[in-house]
Scaffold this motif. Structure first.
Motif, mmCIF file in Angstrom:
data_model
loop_
_atom_site.group_PDB
_atom_site.id
_atom_site.type_symbol
_atom_site.label_atom_id
_atom_site.label_comp_id
_atom_site.label_asym_id
_atom_site.label_seq_id
_atom_site.Cartn_x
_atom_site.Cartn_y
_atom_site.Cartn_z
ATOM 1 N N GLY A 185 -0.929 4.474 14.417
ATOM 2 C CA GLY A 185 -2.258 3.893 14.226
ATOM 3 C C GLY A 185 -2.542 3.601 12.764
ATOM 4 N N GLN A 186 -2.122 4.530 11.898
ATOM 5 C CA GLN A 186 -2.328 4.320 10.463
ATOM 6 C C GLN A 186 -1.509 3.138 9.957
ATOM 7 N N GLN A 187 -0.286 3.020 10.468
ATOM 8 C CA GLN A 187 0.555 1.888 10.062
ATOM 9 C C GLN A 187 -0.108 0.570 10.462
ATOM 10 N N GLN A 188 -0.678 0.572 11.668
ATOM 11 C CA GLN A 188 -1.333 -0.653 12.125
ATOM 12 C C GLN A 188 -2.508 -0.994 11.226
ATOM 13 N N ASN A 233 5.216 -6.943 15.927
ATOM 14 C CA ASN A 233 6.067 -5.805 15.560
ATOM 15 C C ASN A 233 5.668 -5.297 14.170
ATOM 16 N N TYR A 234 4.407 -4.898 14.055
ATOM 17 C CA TYR A 234 3.855 -4.599 12.739
ATOM 18 C C TYR A 234 4.624 -3.534 11.975
ATOM 19 N N ARG A 235 5.223 -2.594 12.707
ATOM 20 C CA ARG A 235 5.958 -1.526 12.013
ATOM 21 C C ARG A 235 7.083 -2.082 11.157
ATOM 22 N N GLU A 236 7.701 -3.127 11.673
ATOM 23 C CA GLU A 236 8.806 -3.725 10.930
ATOM 24 C C GLU A 236 8.313 -4.636 9.821
ATOM 25 N N THR A 237 7.001 -4.771 9.702
ATOM 26 C CA THR A 237 6.514 -5.696 8.684
ATOM 27 C C THR A 237 5.994 -4.970 7.447
ATOM 28 N N LEU A 238 5.923 -3.632 7.531
ATOM 29 C CA LEU A 238 5.553 -2.871 6.334
ATOM 30 C C LEU A 238 6.833 -2.539 5.591
ATOM 31 N N PHE A 239 6.774 -2.611 4.277
ATOM 32 C CA PHE A 239 7.986 -2.403 3.500
ATOM 33 C C PHE A 239 8.149 -0.931 3.150
ATOM 34 N N PRO A 240 9.224 -0.290 3.646
ATOM 35 C CA PRO A 240 9.350 1.160 3.505
ATOM 36 C C PRO A 240 9.561 1.618 2.066
ATOM 37 N N TRP A 241 9.918 0.700 1.171
ATOM 38 C CA TRP A 241 10.112 1.095 -0.226
ATOM 39 C C TRP A 241 8.824 0.957 -1.025
ATOM 40 N N LYS A 242 7.778 0.500 -0.369
ATOM 41 C CA LYS A 242 6.499 0.357 -1.073
ATOM 42 C C LYS A 242 5.515 1.400 -0.550
ATOM 43 N N TYR A 261 26.964 -8.398 0.689
ATOM 44 C CA TYR A 261 26.687 -8.021 2.082
ATOM 45 C C TYR A 261 25.247 -7.552 2.242
ATOM 46 N N GLY A 262 24.810 -6.743 1.306
ATOM 47 C CA GLY A 262 23.449 -6.223 1.368
ATOM 48 C C GLY A 262 22.436 -7.345 1.486
ATOM 49 N N VAL A 263 22.661 -8.398 0.743
ATOM 50 C CA VAL A 263 21.731 -9.536 0.783
ATOM 51 C C VAL A 263 21.883 -10.304 2.088
ATOM 52 N N ILE A 264 23.126 -10.477 2.507
ATOM 53 C CA ILE A 264 23.378 -11.268 3.720
ATOM 54 C C ILE A 264 22.765 -10.585 4.945
ATOM 55 N N TYR A 265 22.817 -9.245 4.985
ATOM 56 C CA TYR A 265 22.319 -8.536 6.151
ATOM 57 C C TYR A 265 20.869 -8.079 6.014
ATOM 58 N N VAL A 266 20.120 -8.729 5.142
ATOM 59 C CA VAL A 266 18.704 -8.381 4.988
ATOM 60 C C VAL A 266 17.975 -8.595 6.314
ATOM 61 N N ASN A 267 17.034 -7.702 6.608
ATOM 62 C CA ASN A 267 16.225 -7.792 7.826
ATOM 63 C C ASN A 267 15.396 -9.078 7.789
ATOM 64 N N LYS A 268 15.660 -9.954 8.759
ATOM 65 C CA LYS A 268 15.025 -11.280 8.735
ATOM 66 C C LYS A 268 13.511 -11.203 8.947
ATOM 67 N N THR A 269 13.053 -10.177 9.672
ATOM 68 C CA THR A 269 11.604 -10.036 9.873
ATOM 69 C C THR A 269 10.877 -9.945 8.532
ATOM 70 N N TYR A 270 11.482 -9.178 7.602
ATOM 71 C CA TYR A 270 10.858 -9.036 6.286
ATOM 72 C C TYR A 270 10.697 -10.394 5.597
ATOM 73 N N LEU A 271 11.683 -11.255 5.796
ATOM 74 C CA LEU A 271 11.615 -12.562 5.138
ATOM 75 C C LEU A 271 10.530 -13.431 5.771
ATOM 76 N N VAL A 272 10.368 -13.309 7.099
ATOM 77 C CA VAL A 272 9.303 -14.069 7.762
ATOM 78 C C VAL A 272 7.942 -13.567 7.276
ATOM 79 N N VAL A 273 7.828 -12.240 7.128
ATOM 80 C CA VAL A 273 6.576 -11.697 6.594
ATOM 81 C C VAL A 273 6.302 -12.297 5.214
ATOM 82 N N MET A 274 7.327 -12.336 4.386
ATOM 83 C CA MET A 274 7.143 -12.896 3.041
ATOM 84 C C MET A 274 6.765 -14.376 3.122
ATOM 85 N N ASP A 275 7.338 -15.084 4.079
ATOM 86 C CA ASP A 275 6.951 -16.484 4.276
ATOM 87 C C ASP A 275 5.476 -16.578 4.628
#
Ligand SMILES: Nc1ncnc2c1ncn2[C@@H]1O[C@H](COP(=O)(O)OP(=O)(O)OP(=O)(O)O)[C@@H](O)[C@H]1O
Ligand SMILES: [Mg+2]
Lengths: 251, 258
Positions: free
Chosen positions: A133-136, A77-86, B143-157
């Motif tokens: 494609g670019q996101q990927q 699910n690569y789209r969800e792995t890019l950080f939208p604030w960066k 709340y903002g911290v508690i409801y953080v998207n878990k996928t992002y944390l796995v990516v960081m891991d």
């Protein structure tokens, strides 16, 4: 030279066995495709190889412990792995930033990487301003900026259209050639799996095991024309046979 | 491109115009000749007068100052504490009941206690605003911290980040939309509390005490004019936070789903 091996890996979720007795040797700088239908446990296997998940049984054995920390993983699910604030460059160079590399150098390294592979994406944009494609590509660039020894790619092109898929397949071969990493590429497109790989691992059955492990000896560099060659078709026939026999379907 | 009177920007003005017309009709039909309700014209003239003579400026600045100091203290302590509390599951669990209890007390009930501690004056007003804003800011940040998207944390891991990096690179940004909800609610709470406290305390300046004084001396038109000014103040404070939020959380509502 061997990079690592999976020794008798098994994994269950909630008492249901998903992976059973997976044995696999991975050679350095090889391109390995893993092919299997939905829910066979391909992603689970990559999670185990990357160390994000522990196997219930068996072990992931590295030839050199040092390699273990040089695995990069591009999630399904690569789209969800890019950080939208960066911004794009901040996303690509995040692994460097996490190693305390200075911002200016991070940006330079991201710019260099794009240049090296002749990729044309505006580094100042945000991920939501890019096409799929670019996101990927951004997700892949983030994975290779740290010079990994092993690159795990989980169905990276499944959401792309025909032409874009072709383009990125060539790109990934180019990248592989350049960075000389081992690639484990999960796909549920058999053509793609064969076209890219040195070795195709077929997963199937319940619980999932390795049905077959086929070396693909089509010469490189490969071109899309190879998809129609006799050699290619015979590989495909062999694998389809193997695959369908486990589903009790005969060709 | 139809009639430009129905352009969305102009539509927003329609509501205001209709309100003024209804006000004017009510005045004509029910309150003509009484001074319970001045006409829109008289009232706006009064608003203008208050600004032109400058007599309102000291009140606005006093109210804004007390609100701002209270809100600021609440944000400075509430945001970091909320983020930390949200980050630590145990910490949140430990304080959950206490927090829910305190935020369930209407701050106005604390008024006597505050006067006891801070005396009749500006400190009490600021303390009231601080408490009113603090809990809502803190809880929303958590709340903002508690409801953080878990996928992002796995990516960081998978990128081998430290927990501190997870916090500064991901959790903080993920908490921002919630944090802004907290700030917006806090602005409304804070404004209510500052005005009410000023009324109770009868401070020399401040919109709250000014309204009350106008009421006591039967300056009804001024009461209405002041009410409008207070409303406008709240409206613009909210707008400022909204604009800030749009700028800071630029990705919100921009993340495509496909
Ligand atoms: N964390 C989990 N908890 C419970 N069940 C899980 C978990 N992860 C995976 N599974 C289950 O294990 C099975 C294999 O999942 P996995 O994601 O590895 O399949 P996959 O081969 O990658 O499928 P796809 O091709 O759809 O990506 C599925 O039935 C899934 O529901
Ligand atoms: Mg998968």
């Amino acid at each position: 030279m061997k990079l690592m091996s999976l020794n008798n890996i098994s994994k269950s979720f909630n008492g249901k066995e998903i992976l059973k007795n997976i044995d696999l040797n991975i050679k350095q700088e090889n391109f390995i495709s893993i092919f299997g239908p939905n829910a066979t446990g391909k992603t689970t296997l990559l999670n185990i190889i990357s160390g994000l998940l522990q196997a219930d049984n068996g072990a992931v054995v590295w030839e050199n412990e040092f390699y273990k920390n040089r695995v990069s993983y591009v999630f399904q699910n690569y789209r969800e792995t890019l950080f939208p604030w960066k911004r794009v460059w901040e996303n690509i160079s995040l692994p460097l930033k996490l190693q305390n590399v200075k911002s200016a150098e991070c940006k330079d390294r991201a710019t260099d990487l794009l240049g090296k592979f002749a990729i044309n994406i505006d580094l100042e944009k945000y991920p939501y301003q890019l096409s799929g494609g670019q996101q990927q590509l951004v997700a892949i660039l983030r994975a290779i900026i740290t010079d990994p020894v092993l690159l795990l790619l989980d169905e990276p092109f499944s959401a792309l259209d025909f032409a874009k898929k072709f383009e990125l397949q060539q790109k990934i071969l180019e990248i592989w050639h350049e960075i000389k990493a081992t690639i484990i590429f999960v796909s549920h497109d058999l053509d793609e799996a064969i076209y890219l790989a040195d070795e195709v691992v077929l997963l199937g059955g319940t619980p999932t095991g390795i049905i077959s492990n086929v070396k693909v000896e089509i010469d490189r560099p490969r071109t899309p024309g190879d998809l129609l060659s006799k050699e290619f078709v015979s590989y495909k026939r062999l694998m389809l046979d193997n695959f369908l026999s486990t589903q009790n379907i005969m060709l | 491109m139809r009639n430009k009177f129905f352009d969305i920007k102009l539509l927003k003005l329609w509501g205001v115009i209709i309100l003024i017309i209804v006000w004017w009709l009510i005045k004509l039909v029910f309150f003509n000749g009484t001074n319970f309700l001045p006409s829109p014209g008289e009232t706006f003239a009064k608003v203008m007068e208050l600004f032109i003579t400058g007599s309102i400026l000291a009140d606005i600045s006093s109210t804004l100052k007390q609100f701002g100091v209270g809100f600021g203290i609440a944000a400075i302590f509430g945001i970091p504490l909320g983020l930390i509390l949200g980050f630590s599951k145990r910490g949140y669990a430990a304080f959950e009941i206490v927090l829910d209890f305190f935020r369930s007390i209407p701050v106005t009930a604390l008024f006597p206690l505050f006067i006891l501690f801070f005396g009749i004056g500006s400190s009490t007003i600021i303390a009231m605003v601080t408490v009113a804003c603090f809990f809502v800011i803190l809880i929303n940040s958590a709340y903002g911290v508690i409801y953080v998207n878990k996928t992002y944390l796995v990516v960081m891991d998978s990128l081998k980040s430290t927990w501190f990096q997870k916090f500064t690179e991901v959790i903080f940004y993920e908490a921002l939309p919630f944090l802004f909800i907290g700030l917006r609610v806090a602005v409304s709470f804070g404004l209510i509390v500052v005005v009410v406290s000023e009324m109770f305390i009868g401070s020399e300046f401040g919109l709250g005490s000014r309204v009350y004084k106008a009421y006591e001396t039967y300056l009804i038109t001024e009461v209405y004019a002041l009410t409008i000014i207070i409303g406008l103040l709240g409206y613009f404070l909210n707008k400022i936070i909204l604009i800030l939020e749009k700028k800071v959380v630029h990705w919100k509502g921009n993340i495509t789903a496909n």
